[in-house]
Design a protein around this motif. Structure first.
Motif, mmCIF file in Angstrom:
data_model
loop_
_atom_site.group_PDB
_atom_site.id
_atom_site.type_symbol
_atom_site.label_atom_id
_atom_site.label_comp_id
_atom_site.label_asym_id
_atom_site.label_seq_id
_atom_site.Cartn_x
_atom_site.Cartn_y
_atom_site.Cartn_z
ATOM 1 N N LYS A 308 -22.927 -9.963 -27.410
ATOM 2 C CA LYS A 308 -23.902 -10.990 -27.770
ATOM 3 C C LYS A 308 -24.295 -10.876 -29.236
ATOM 4 C CE LYS A 308 -28.331 -12.969 -26.298
ATOM 5 N NZ LYS A 308 -29.465 -12.858 -25.333
ATOM 6 N N LEU A 309 -24.415 -9.635 -29.721
ATOM 7 C CA LEU A 309 -24.791 -9.422 -31.118
ATOM 8 C C LEU A 309 -23.702 -9.935 -32.059
ATOM 9 C CD1 LEU A 309 -26.782 -7.999 -33.128
ATOM 10 C CD2 LEU A 309 -25.361 -5.961 -32.866
ATOM 11 N N LEU A 310 -22.441 -9.738 -31.688
ATOM 12 C CA LEU A 310 -21.325 -10.049 -32.581
ATOM 13 C C LEU A 310 -20.837 -11.491 -32.471
ATOM 14 C CD1 LEU A 310 -19.205 -6.774 -32.155
ATOM 15 C CD2 LEU A 310 -20.791 -7.341 -33.990
ATOM 16 N N GLU A 311 -21.253 -12.232 -31.457
ATOM 17 C CA GLU A 311 -20.766 -13.595 -31.305
ATOM 18 C C GLU A 311 -21.822 -14.624 -31.716
ATOM 19 O OE1 GLU A 311 -19.696 -14.175 -27.253
ATOM 20 O OE2 GLU A 311 -21.739 -13.993 -26.492
ATOM 21 N N ALA A 312 -22.700 -14.257 -32.636
ATOM 22 C CA ALA A 312 -23.731 -15.181 -33.111
ATOM 23 C C ALA A 312 -23.100 -16.476 -33.609
ATOM 24 C CB ALA A 312 -24.536 -14.515 -34.231
ATOM 25 N N LEU A 339 -13.903 -9.661 -30.413
ATOM 26 C CA LEU A 339 -15.134 -8.863 -30.437
ATOM 27 C C LEU A 339 -14.846 -7.424 -30.039
ATOM 28 C CD1 LEU A 339 -17.614 -11.415 -28.799
ATOM 29 C CD2 LEU A 339 -17.098 -11.083 -31.220
ATOM 30 N N HIS A 340 -14.008 -7.233 -29.052
ATOM 31 C CA HIS A 340 -13.652 -5.872 -28.638
ATOM 32 C C HIS A 340 -12.877 -5.162 -29.739
ATOM 33 C CE1 HIS A 340 -14.014 -6.935 -24.067
ATOM 34 N NE2 HIS A 340 -15.169 -6.880 -24.684
ATOM 35 N N HIS A 341 -12.027 -5.922 -30.434
ATOM 36 C CA HIS A 341 -11.269 -5.345 -31.547
ATOM 37 C C HIS A 341 -12.225 -4.828 -32.628
ATOM 38 C CE1 HIS A 341 -7.479 -4.834 -33.661
ATOM 39 N NE2 HIS A 341 -8.037 -5.320 -34.762
ATOM 40 N N ILE A 342 -13.265 -5.602 -32.909
ATOM 41 C CA ILE A 342 -14.261 -5.181 -33.905
ATOM 42 C C ILE A 342 -15.014 -3.953 -33.407
ATOM 43 C CG2 ILE A 342 -16.392 -5.870 -35.081
ATOM 44 C CD1 ILE A 342 -15.298 -8.765 -35.021
ATOM 45 N N MET A 343 -15.354 -3.920 -32.136
ATOM 46 C CA MET A 343 -16.042 -2.743 -31.593
ATOM 47 C C MET A 343 -15.176 -1.494 -31.724
ATOM 48 S SD MET A 343 -17.723 -4.096 -28.051
ATOM 49 C CE MET A 343 -18.402 -5.753 -27.927
ATOM 50 N N ILE A 344 -13.906 -1.622 -31.358
ATOM 51 C CA ILE A 344 -13.002 -0.472 -31.373
ATOM 52 C C ILE A 344 -12.810 0.061 -32.786
ATOM 53 C CG2 ILE A 344 -10.604 0.239 -30.986
ATOM 54 C CD1 ILE A 344 -10.583 -1.769 -28.615
ATOM 55 N N ASN A 345 -12.610 -0.838 -33.733
ATOM 56 C CA ASN A 345 -12.229 -0.425 -35.084
ATOM 57 C C ASN A 345 -13.396 -0.265 -36.047
ATOM 58 O OD1 ASN A 345 -9.094 -0.512 -35.136
ATOM 59 N ND2 ASN A 345 -9.686 -2.363 -34.057
ATOM 60 N N ASP A 369 -17.755 6.769 -24.947
ATOM 61 C CA ASP A 369 -18.016 5.995 -23.728
ATOM 62 C C ASP A 369 -17.637 4.525 -23.917
ATOM 63 O OD1 ASP A 369 -18.951 8.269 -22.510
ATOM 64 O OD2 ASP A 369 -21.074 7.816 -22.819
ATOM 65 N N LEU A 370 -17.889 3.994 -25.122
ATOM 66 C CA LEU A 370 -17.496 2.613 -25.389
ATOM 67 C C LEU A 370 -15.985 2.445 -25.250
ATOM 68 C CD1 LEU A 370 -19.705 1.594 -28.465
ATOM 69 C CD2 LEU A 370 -19.814 0.634 -26.163
ATOM 70 N N LEU A 371 -15.229 3.376 -25.803
ATOM 71 C CA LEU A 371 -13.771 3.303 -25.682
ATOM 72 C C LEU A 371 -13.344 3.359 -24.222
ATOM 73 C CD1 LEU A 371 -12.473 5.566 -28.605
ATOM 74 C CD2 LEU A 371 -12.506 3.073 -28.502
ATOM 75 N N ASP A 372 -14.057 4.140 -23.428
ATOM 76 C CA ASP A 372 -13.716 4.258 -22.008
ATOM 77 C C ASP A 372 -14.006 2.979 -21.233
ATOM 78 O OD1 ASP A 372 -12.710 6.818 -22.060
ATOM 79 O OD2 ASP A 372 -14.618 7.787 -21.602
ATOM 80 N N ASN A 373 -14.869 2.111 -21.774
ATOM 81 C CA ASN A 373 -15.295 0.927 -21.032
ATOM 82 C C ASN A 373 -14.821 -0.386 -21.628
ATOM 83 O OD1 ASN A 373 -17.290 1.829 -18.750
ATOM 84 N ND2 ASN A 373 -17.807 3.103 -20.511
ATOM 85 N N ILE A 374 -14.132 -0.325 -22.765
ATOM 86 C CA ILE A 374 -13.535 -1.525 -23.353
ATOM 87 C C ILE A 374 -12.094 -1.615 -22.873
ATOM 88 C CG2 ILE A 374 -12.845 -2.630 -25.510
ATOM 89 C CD1 ILE A 374 -15.173 -1.223 -26.880
ATOM 90 N N PRO A 375 -11.638 -2.790 -22.478
ATOM 91 C CA PRO A 375 -10.243 -2.908 -22.024
ATOM 92 C C PRO A 375 -9.252 -2.527 -23.122
ATOM 93 C CG PRO A 375 -11.512 -4.853 -21.428
ATOM 94 C CD PRO A 375 -12.377 -4.051 -22.350
#
Length: 444
Positions: A308-312, A339-345, A369-375
């Motif tokens: 939600k924060l990143l898809e403003a 968005l997941h790509h931005i979170m990962i990198n 934990d984020l890496l464990d829960n992002i596809p």
């Protein structure tokens, strides 16, 4: 087919010596002195002998010191060790092939050529010569699950260390301004994959204090970003880009700004949602809506809240434009995979670095934990692993496999890889050479 006597590199000989993959019974020097290995020593990656702090029993006497390894005994003189004082305390010279009448400088020589299983040498040569997606592709089905379980955390640690090194340098440049570093890092994330450098150049061209003062005013912020990006240099028909152009000229004159050349941006062979203009508009919305972006990232713990924060949503103009002055029926927000790509990198490395630098391990754990829960990511390399029956479920899986492929497989660093080591020592005493060659040949 390989030659009957495949060569043994010095790197492989080091691995064999350290792992003990040779017949240890009845060891003796080339002059007949019995040898017992009490401790093979520690691999020395700096200058000097290959192994230090070794403990051996030679001819009934216990010795402590260094061990040097070579393919041939004559390599001792060829490398000039006889003139190097670092090699004066070598207690054993281990070689694959002894090719001199006697040991050089009176140092005992141990030849291993007839004690190393031929299948191990052949398998190593196959790994070095194989041209498949990864060198060990024909044997991957033999890798035990526990090998992957032990290797994955180390690969993730290495990958995060690589990614955070750039951020660490930025911290020093900005006098540890985490908000500025976060802005640069997020800009890189929005520019991936092809406009990463251009996005970084854009945000490095804007003084951070100016960006912070402009952030509350959306249109002024967009004017600053698009103007610095060199995207406001032409004549426009639409009112909105004309207003941005006028606003930017005022900012440019007031602050002495120099815009980027427009050719820095890549537009070809990409979907409209990846156009740099739309990515700038979306990131401008994130900056406008989140004044203290890094603090918000620290406080945001779950993936839906990060999404939600990143898809403003950007300003209304971008609901019907992918580029300035070029209308479209409608536009789409960045997909969840982006968005997941931005979170990962970006988000994960930032959290990990912050936790490590501030000695707050809870942030390092949150990153993991984020890496464990992002596809898992879906790219060429991950699809290649899937074809080899090595699946990726989470981002932890895909990131570790990216690290493995890019930093080990492509460089043929099989002797430093837990998978490679496992396969080199797997069933070496029971495999038939013809069966092994057929297995490798089937993969070519």
């Amino acid at each position: 087919m390989l030659s009957v006597n495949p060569l043994c590199s010095e790197a492989l000989l080091q691995y064999i010596w350290l792992s003990g993959h040779f017949d240890p019974f009845g060891l003796a020097t080339v002059t007949g002195e019995p040898v017992t290995i009490l401790n093979p020593g520690q691999l020395n990656r700096d200058g000097g002998p290959d192994f230090t702090a070794a403990r051996l029993r030679i001819a009934g006497m216990e010795w402590a010191g260094n061990v040097e390894l070579h393919y041939r005994t004559s390599d001792w003189r060829r490398h000039g060790h006889q003139h190097n004082p670092r090699y004066h305390n070598v207690i054993l010279h281990v070689v694959f092939e002894h090719d001199l009448p006697g040991p050089p400088q009176g140092i005992p020589v141990l030849e291993l050529q007839r004690r190393i299983p031929k299948i191990l040498l052949r398998r190593y040569r196959h790994l070095m010569d194989h041209t498949a997606f990864v060198p060990c592709a024909p044997l991957l089905h033999r890798v035990p699950e526990e090998v992957w379980e032990r290797w994955t955390p180390r690969l993730i640690e290495e990958r995060l260390a690589r990614k955070t090194e750039v951020f660490r340098n930025w911290l020093e440049q900005t006098r540890f301004n985490w908000e500025e570093v976060c802005t640069r890092a997020m800009a890189q994330g929005y520019g991936m994959p092809v406009n990463t450098a251009a996005f970084l150049e854009l945000f490095q061209s804007i003084p951070f204090m100016l960006l912070a003062r402009t952030r509350p005013y959306r249109q002024r912020l967009e004017a600053l970003l698009f103007g610095q990006a060199g995207m406001l240099e032409t004549a426009f028909q639409d009112t909105y880009p004309k207003e941005l152009q006028s606003e930017y000229r005022f900012l440019q004159h007031k602050h002495g700004l120099q815009s980027m050349p427009a050719h820095r941006w890549q537009w070809l062979r990409m979907r409209p949602t990846s156009f740099p203009s739309l990515r700038i508009a979306h990131f401008a919305a994130v900056l406008h809506n989140t004044p203290h972006l890094f603090s918000r990232l620290l406080d945001t713990e779950d993936i839906p809240a990060l999404e939600k924060l990143l898809e403003a949503g950007p300003s209304p103009y971008w609901q019907y434009h992918y580029r300035l002055d070029v209308p479209s029926v409608s536009t789409a927000a960045p997909g969840r995979h982006i968005l997941h790509h931005i979170m990962i990198n970006t988000v994960v490395p930032l959290l990990y670095l912050y936790g490590k630098h501030m000695r707050l391990p809870q942030y390092q754990q949150r990153a993991l934990d984020l890496l464990d829960n992002i596809p898992a990511e879906n790219n060429r390399i991950i699809r290649g692993w899937a074809e080899e029956k090595v699946p990726s479920i989470t981002a932890t899986d895909s990131q570790s496999l990216l690290q493995l492929k890019q930093c080990y497989c492509d460089a043929k660093r099989c002797l430093e890889c837990k998978v490679g080591k496992s396969l080199l020592g797997d069933d070496i005493n029971v495999c038939r050479e013809d069966e092994e060659d057929q297995l490798w040949g089937a993969e070519r």
